[in-house]
Scaffold this active site. Structure first.
Site, PDB file in Angstrom:
ATOM      1  N   PRO A  15       0.853  -1.194   0.000  1.00  0.00           N
ATOM      2  CA  PRO A  15       0.000   0.000   0.000  1.00  0.00           C
ATOM      3  C   PRO A  15       0.886   1.240   0.000  1.00  0.00           C
ATOM      4  O   PRO A  15       1.768   1.377   0.845  1.00  0.00           O
ATOM      5  CB  PRO A  15      -0.783  -0.130   1.313  1.00  0.00           C
ATOM      6  CG  PRO A  15       0.070  -0.985   2.191  1.00  0.00           C
ATOM      7  CD  PRO A  15       0.811  -1.922   1.277  1.00  0.00           C
ATOM      8  N   CYS A 100       3.378   3.322   8.967  1.00  0.00           N
ATOM      9  CA  CYS A 100       3.569   4.583   8.254  1.00  0.00           C
ATOM     10  C   CYS A 100       4.281   5.596   9.148  1.00  0.00           C
ATOM     11  O   CYS A 100       3.813   5.903  10.249  1.00  0.00           O
ATOM     12  CB  CYS A 100       2.234   5.150   7.795  1.00  0.00           C
ATOM     13  SG  CYS A 100       2.399   6.717   6.895  1.00  0.00           S
ATOM     14  N   GLY A 214      10.493  -4.404   2.062  1.00  0.00           N
ATOM     15  CA  GLY A 214      11.586  -3.446   2.217  1.00  0.00           C
ATOM     16  C   GLY A 214      12.816  -3.822   1.413  1.00  0.00           C
ATOM     17  O   GLY A 214      13.427  -4.871   1.653  1.00  0.00           O
ATOM     18  N   GLY A 215      13.168  -2.989   0.440  1.00  0.00           N
ATOM     19  CA  GLY A 215      14.420  -3.162  -0.297  1.00  0.00           C
ATOM     20  C   GLY A 215      14.431  -4.287  -1.304  1.00  0.00           C
ATOM     21  O   GLY A 215      15.495  -4.629  -1.839  1.00  0.00           O
TER      22      GLY A 215
END
Length: 377
Positions: A15, A100, A214-215
């Protein structure tokens, strides 16, 4: 409609605010049939206070299944009301945002990643969400916040939320968040990735499901993360930066579907029908720029890409171009037919395992101390 109708979320698109809107999700589903799609984060208060205008925020084409609604919030009453209002739209899963780092969310809003500091509230929120829906519920979080970044603190969060609520699936962004004034963009790059924390969670909580985030930028990395034990892999910016090559290979490389013969031209023909059907659906919005935005990286690294973007910028300013069809007719001449008509290139699998070091760096196993104290803290 339940998530059990679909293949598991071995791959999902993260998202992302101002990215994973209806237009992007429509494009993504034209390319991949099995990837799980997520909405942008929608605040519970937005749903509650816009209940006379919910289609603008919650409606989606049935072709987008499987699709997850991500909500954020810090008021249990509004969270419960929001889920009730969202239920008729038929999402396949509800995800609660605890990751977030935006100041608007974690600061003034007091939700997002800041909620990792209050696992009891998160457990209560997940219980409220679950009590108001029949679909699975999940949490998306970071591995820590500011100085609260030890592996044991992460485990305490996972342990408390999973033991005090029906939550059995966590999406882990493998960076901590810094709430000291850096931007959300910097929070995606400055805190170091610690994949070893993720794989330690897989080791220490065998009854739970964990998706790594992530990444991760290539289909090969998605594949190797799963081979190392991740139950699912979530990709964010890479799926927007190069949607054709990333999403185009997911069904075959991750879900075992036959190689696709789909071409960009075929996708664009369907997308322009969609785009023209939604222009001006809510007064002046969406406009041509909003509908075209997901396409701006559709020809990433291909011949003609730079010229296409220049033509697109000029076309946005042309009042005579009032449809997506006319916009594409005006701009696509910069892209060679060889690019438009080429099928998806099969992704190579078998590069070095980028997660191998994580397995060698695993922290000591987590042991929940003073179980009653943890449960009722």
């Amino acid at each position: 409609m339940g998530a059990t109708h679909y293949l598991p979320p071995w791959f999902s698109i993260a998202p992302m605010m101002e990215f994973t809107d209806n237009h992007y999700r429509t494009l993504a589903r034209l390319i991949t049939k099995h990837a799980w799609l997520y909405t942008e984060m929608i605040a519970a208060e937005t749903i509650v206070y816009q209940k006379g205008n919910l289609d603008k925020y919650l409606a989606f084409n049935p072709d987008q299944h499987p699709i997850v609604l991500q909500i954020g919030g810090s008021d249990l009453t509004n969270i419960g009301k929001a889920i009730q209002l969202a239920n008729p739209y038929g999402y396949d899963e509800i995800n609660f945002n605890c990751g977030c780092p935006s100041p608007k969310v974690a600061g003034k809003g007091c939700f997002g990643v800041r909620l990792m500091l209050d696992p009891k509230f998160v457990a209560d929120a997940m219980s409220v969400i679950s009590a108001n829906t029949d679909v699975p519920v999940t949490v998306k979080c970071r591995i820590g916040v500011d100085d609260h970044d030890s592996y044991n603190e992460l485990c305490d969060f996972i342990y408390k939320v999973s033991s005090q609520s029906p939550t059995k699936h966590f999406i882990i962004h493998s960076r901590k968040a810094l709430l000291n004034g850096i931007s959300p963009k910097e929070n995606r790059s400055i805190p170091p990735l610690k994949y070893e924390y993720f794989y330690a969670l897989v080791r220490d909580f065998p009854d739970l499901q964990f998706t790594i985030n992530g990444g991760i930028n290539t289909v090969d990395e998605v594949h190797t993360a799963r081979m190392e034990g991740a139950h699912g892999v979530m990709v964010g910016r890479a799926a927007c930066k190069d949607p054709w090559n990333i999403l185009g290979n997911i069904d075959s490389a991750i879900y075992g579907a036959p190689p696709s013969s789909l071409t960009r031209r075929q996708v664009l023909e369907k997308y322009q029908v969609y785009g023209d059907s939604v222009l001006g659906l809510y007064g002046p919005n969406p406009n041509i720029r909003e509908v075209i935005r997901p396409l701006l990286n559709f020809f990433y690294s291909e011949p003609g890409n730079t010229l296409w973007k220049r033509k697109a910028d000029a076309a946005f300013m042309d009042p005579k171009l009032t449809t997506i069809t006319s916009f594409l007719e005006e701009t696509l001449g910069s892209i060679p037919d060889s690019v438009l008509d080429a099928p998806i290139s099969e992704a190579a699998i078998g590069f070095p395992d980028v997660f191998a070091d994580a397995k060698r760096l695993l922290p000591p196993p987590y042991v929940a101390e003073r179980e009653e104290e943890l449960l009722y803290a």
